[in-house]
Design an enzyme around this catalytic site. Sequence first.
Site, PDB file in Angstrom:
ATOM      1  N   LEU A  30      16.123  -2.553  42.456  1.00  0.00           N
ATOM      2  CA  LEU A  30      14.560  -3.300  41.855  1.00  0.00           C
ATOM      3  C   LEU A  30      13.553  -3.080  43.004  1.00  0.00           C
ATOM      4  O   LEU A  30      13.890  -3.356  44.059  1.00  0.00           O
ATOM      5  CB  LEU A  30      14.139  -4.818  41.175  1.00  0.00           C
ATOM      6  CG  LEU A  30      13.235  -4.560  40.823  1.00  0.00           C
ATOM      7  CD1 LEU A  30      12.874  -4.285  39.733  1.00  0.00           C
ATOM      8  CD2 LEU A  30      13.148  -6.282  39.798  1.00  0.00           C
ATOM      9  N   ASP A  31      12.439  -2.306  42.849  1.00  0.00           N
ATOM     10  CA  ASP A  31      11.463  -2.725  43.876  1.00  0.00           C
ATOM     11  C   ASP A  31      10.109  -3.100  43.519  1.00  0.00           C
ATOM     12  O   ASP A  31       9.323  -2.363  42.583  1.00  0.00           O
ATOM     13  CB  ASP A  31      11.189  -0.452  44.212  1.00  0.00           C
ATOM     14  CG  ASP A  31      10.147  -0.831  45.040  1.00  0.00           C
ATOM     15  OD1 ASP A  31       9.915  -1.845  46.163  1.00  0.00           O
ATOM     16  OD2 ASP A  31       9.975   0.496  45.502  1.00  0.00           O
ATOM     17  N   VAL A  32       9.946  -4.057  44.061  1.00  0.00           N
ATOM     18  CA  VAL A  32       9.464  -5.028  43.293  1.00  0.00           C
ATOM     19  C   VAL A  32       7.838  -4.426  44.592  1.00  0.00           C
ATOM     20  O   VAL A  32       7.191  -4.693  45.451  1.00  0.00           O
ATOM     21  CB  VAL A  32       9.151  -6.660  43.757  1.00  0.00           C
ATOM     22  CG1 VAL A  32       8.019  -7.269  42.991  1.00  0.00           C
ATOM     23  CG2 VAL A  32      10.000  -7.480  43.083  1.00  0.00           C
ATOM     24  N   TYR A  76       2.426   3.478  51.066  1.00  0.00           N
ATOM     25  CA  TYR A  76       1.096   2.767  51.523  1.00  0.00           C
ATOM     26  C   TYR A  76       1.423   1.441  52.444  1.00  0.00           C
ATOM     27  O   TYR A  76       0.674   0.466  51.901  1.00  0.00           O
ATOM     28  CB  TYR A  76       0.359   2.905  50.586  1.00  0.00           C
ATOM     29  CG  TYR A  76      -1.325   2.005  50.240  1.00  0.00           C
ATOM     30  CD1 TYR A  76      -1.979   2.727  51.857  1.00  0.00           C
ATOM     31  CD2 TYR A  76      -1.861   1.492  49.990  1.00  0.00           C
ATOM     32  CE1 TYR A  76      -3.036   2.314  52.254  1.00  0.00           C
ATOM     33  CE2 TYR A  76      -3.484   0.784  49.656  1.00  0.00           C
ATOM     34  CZ  TYR A  76      -3.565   1.682  51.137  1.00  0.00           C
ATOM     35  OH  TYR A  76      -4.649   1.427  51.466  1.00  0.00           O
ATOM     36  N   CYS A 134      -7.710  -2.725  60.880  1.00  0.00           N
ATOM     37  CA  CYS A 134      -6.622  -3.527  61.151  1.00  0.00           C
ATOM     38  C   CYS A 134      -5.986  -3.013  61.699  1.00  0.00           C
ATOM     39  O   CYS A 134      -4.813  -3.836  62.102  1.00  0.00           O
ATOM     40  CB  CYS A 134      -6.136  -3.020  60.031  1.00  0.00           C
ATOM     41  SG  CYS A 134      -6.576  -4.034  57.651  1.00  0.00           S
ATOM     42  N   SER A 166      -1.049  -0.766  39.557  1.00  0.00           N
ATOM     43  CA  SER A 166      -1.437   0.351  39.008  1.00  0.00           C
ATOM     44  C   SER A 166      -1.042   0.930  38.086  1.00  0.00           C
ATOM     45  O   SER A 166      -0.507   1.301  38.804  1.00  0.00           O
ATOM     46  CB  SER A 166      -1.922   0.500  40.275  1.00  0.00           C
ATOM     47  OG  SER A 166      -2.380   1.835  40.472  1.00  0.00           O
TER      48      SER A 166
HETATM   49  C1  LIG Z   1       0.363  -1.736  49.566  1.00  0.00           C
HETATM   50  S1  LIG Z   1       1.127  -1.420  48.338  1.00  0.00           S
HETATM   51  C2  LIG Z   1       2.667  -0.921  48.498  1.00  0.00           C
HETATM   52  C3  LIG Z   1       3.590   0.158  48.004  1.00  0.00           C
HETATM   53  C4  LIG Z   1       4.869   0.552  48.342  1.00  0.00           C
HETATM   54  N1  LIG Z   1       5.893  -0.334  48.732  1.00  0.00           N
HETATM   55  C5  LIG Z   1       4.472   1.020  49.520  1.00  0.00           C
HETATM   56  O1  LIG Z   1       5.796   0.897  50.526  1.00  0.00           O
HETATM   57  O2  LIG Z   1       3.933   2.440  49.882  1.00  0.00           O
HETATM   58  C6  LIG Z   1       1.680  -2.749  46.950  1.00  0.00           C
HETATM   59  C7  LIG Z   1       1.768  -2.630  45.595  1.00  0.00           C
HETATM   60  O3  LIG Z   1       2.184  -3.369  44.983  1.00  0.00           O
HETATM   61  C8  LIG Z   1       2.198  -3.792  43.993  1.00  0.00           C
HETATM   62  N2  LIG Z   1       2.103  -5.406  43.187  1.00  0.00           N
HETATM   63  C9  LIG Z   1       0.471  -5.787  43.353  1.00  0.00           C
HETATM   64  N3  LIG Z   1       0.756  -7.423  43.347  1.00  0.00           N
HETATM   65  C10 LIG Z   1       2.523  -7.262  41.998  1.00  0.00           C
HETATM   66  C11 LIG Z   1       2.993  -8.336  41.454  1.00  0.00           C
HETATM   67  N4  LIG Z   1       2.545  -9.623  40.936  1.00  0.00           N
HETATM   68  N5  LIG Z   1       3.664  -7.803  40.700  1.00  0.00           N
HETATM   69  C12 LIG Z   1       4.275  -6.285  40.746  1.00  0.00           C
HETATM   70  N6  LIG Z   1       3.698  -5.348  41.132  1.00  0.00           N
HETATM   71  C13 LIG Z   1       2.203  -5.951  42.302  1.00  0.00           C
HETATM   72  C14 LIG Z   1       0.439  -2.863  43.744  1.00  0.00           C
HETATM   73  O4  LIG Z   1       0.616  -2.854  42.914  1.00  0.00           O
HETATM   74  C15 LIG Z   1       0.915  -2.146  44.539  1.00  0.00           C
HETATM   75  O5  LIG Z   1       1.804  -1.329  43.953  1.00  0.00           O
END
Ligand SMILES: C[S@@+](CC[C@H](N)C(=O)[O-])C[C@H]1O[C@@H](n2cnc3c(N)ncnc32)[C@H](O)[C@@H]1O
Length: 325
Positions: A102-104, A58, A298, A130
């Site tokens: 790590l994947d944040v 996403y 967008c 989520s």
């Molecule tokens: C647009 S999605 C992108 C997900 C994934 N990286 C991708 O490219 O498909 C944004 C992600 O960031 C996470 N997220 C937002 N704020 C966060 C925080 N403070 N700490 C950890 N994760 C966070 C959301 O839960 C979601 O999983």
Amino acid sequence: MTVTAGTVTPAPGTNAPGTNAPAPAPAPAPGTSAEDIEFHYDLGNDFYALWLDATRSYSAARWDGIDGDESQEAVLARAQRAKLTHHLDLVGATPGAGLRLLDVGCGWGGMLAEAVAAGRAREATGLTLSRAQLAHVESLALPGVTARLESWEAHTPARPYDAVVSVGAFEHFATASMSRDERLAAYRAYFGACHGWLRPGGLMSLQTIAFDGASGGAGPVGSFVASDVFPGAALPRLSEITAACDPYFSVTVLHGSPEDYARTLRAWSARLLRARAAAEQLVGAEAYRRYRLYLRACEVTFLRRAATLYRIGFRRRDEPLSLPA
Ligand SMILES: C[S@@+](CC[C@H](N)C(=O)[O-])C[C@H]1O[C@@H](n2cnc3c(N)ncnc32)[C@H](O)[C@@H]1O
């Protein structure tokens, strides 16, 4: 900041970089709230599966050298995989490297799956806010993968990571109501935390949308997205990212590619349109219309260059620099 066994235990904002003196106050790091994250991302895993690709990415795909009808799932999936491997290569997680990664903001786990599938990572940890995403990643039962319902601010790993990636999450690390200084402090706290998690010489990759035009978040598209689609999110400008990372990281690579997001949004729109009946059944006609509008609005924003997409590579500085805020 405490230093143990060659690493720095993260305590973002609790002391000034390059000094032992306590910082005046903890940096504010109130990004998008868990409730606002759930408002968007927990609309339903089945709904997102209708129009995302098999990797459930996403975020913008990487379209260099990818031909074919972009609305076809296989073509979109190829471009999304190219994005995932681009980031993994950038942080040295090449096939067989066996890193600790790590994947944040791990979303539905596409990066984690790609990392462990080819032995790029031996251990891959993902953070998300989520619950629906967490449940999906856990259901994949990927060997070597751990997903946590945890904000980056609370993350304290037992051992340092070799590499950190974050794709499409930085947009949630500050809110639109913050002043520029507050945003900078929040971003700086994030980079400080990453510095603390990484081993010396560790590499990092970031993909984020950023404002590029004069209007910032103003205008009808910005207000619609901020109120009806992504409440509590905010886009950075490049100058804020570079100022915030500077004490902790040197920038190794910087790509700007608004076309990549425009094309990805076009692909998602086409797929959602084709899945209209199923989507309306899952989320209702109003949400379906809102998502169609948001994807199209967008796309136009990227085509007009009011916003852009950055992919940035970083190398951890051994010692944080003491720089003015
Ligand atoms: C647009 S999605 C992108 C997900 C994934 N990286 C991708 O490219 O498909 C944004 C992600 O960031 C996470 N997220 C937002 N704020 C966060 C925080 N403070 N700490 C950890 N994760 C966070 C959301 O839960 C979601 O999983």
